[in-house]
Each structure stands twice: as C-alpha cells, then as structure tokens.
Design a protein around this motif. Sequence first.
Motif, PDB file in Angstrom:
ATOM      1  N   HIS A 178       6.960  -1.807   0.936  1.00  0.00           N
ATOM      2  CA  HIS A 178       6.316  -1.817   2.253  1.00  0.00           C
ATOM      3  C   HIS A 178       5.815  -0.413   2.582  1.00  0.00           C
ATOM      4  O   HIS A 178       6.542   0.562   2.415  1.00  0.00           O
ATOM      5  CB  HIS A 178       7.308  -2.228   3.345  1.00  0.00           C
ATOM      6  N   LYS A 186       1.128  -1.032   6.970  1.00  0.00           N
ATOM      7  CA  LYS A 186       1.745  -2.370   6.985  1.00  0.00           C
ATOM      8  C   LYS A 186       1.432  -3.165   5.718  1.00  0.00           C
ATOM      9  O   LYS A 186       1.653  -4.354   5.663  1.00  0.00           O
ATOM     10  CB  LYS A 186       1.325  -3.188   8.214  1.00  0.00           C
ATOM     11  N   LYS A 229       1.958  -4.646   2.076  1.00  0.00           N
ATOM     12  CA  LYS A 229       3.099  -5.070   1.276  1.00  0.00           C
ATOM     13  C   LYS A 229       2.622  -5.345  -0.142  1.00  0.00           C
ATOM     14  O   LYS A 229       1.566  -5.937  -0.339  1.00  0.00           O
ATOM     15  CB  LYS A 229       3.725  -6.348   1.840  1.00  0.00           C
TER      16      LYS A 229
END
Length: 97
Positions: free
Chosen positions: A20, A25, A27
């Motif tokens: 992460h 943000k 992933k």
Amino acid sequence: MPNYLLSISKTEALQDGTIHDPKSKLKVKVFDLLKSRFTPSSGEKIFFVTAGDETLAFETKGYKKHRELLILQMIAWYCLYLGLIEAQIHTSWPLAM
C-alpha cells in the motif's frame, strides 16, 4: 526510498500480500507464482520479478493512471524487504521459470 505498508492475511503465504502507498492510495497485490494461482485482471498494470528460484507477479488493484515509476518503486521496495537483491523486473511473463 519511501516506506510503504504491507498487509498479509493469515491464509496467504509470506510472499503473497498487498503493498500500500499511503500517499497515492495505490495498492499492488503480490503473488508467488510457485505457490499460488495468478490470473491477470483486465485494466490493471502487471509486472513480474525473477530472482534465483523465486518468481513473483505484481498486479495493481484499482489502477487509475498512476505513474509507472511509483509502481516500480513499490516493487523494488518489496524485493528489498524480502532480501531479493538480485531481482529482475519484467513487463511480461518471464520465459525461463
């Protein structure tokens, strides 16, 4: 090199997890190709890493035109975390497995 967060569920192998990036943000899911099944998702960026007898696949989750350099930095960070100093990053499936 920035730090990222790593999440691993109790049912996944050590090499399987999700990286992460707290800022963007983004992933990136990790798959150990020798121990788990990997089916690429459409619309996601995919990279492969080979290091000795290790072969890993990396796939973004929710890819929204993030910079490719950020994804490569996350992969490099993860390889260092595992101690895979000789890791080579590939944009396509490595021929020799």
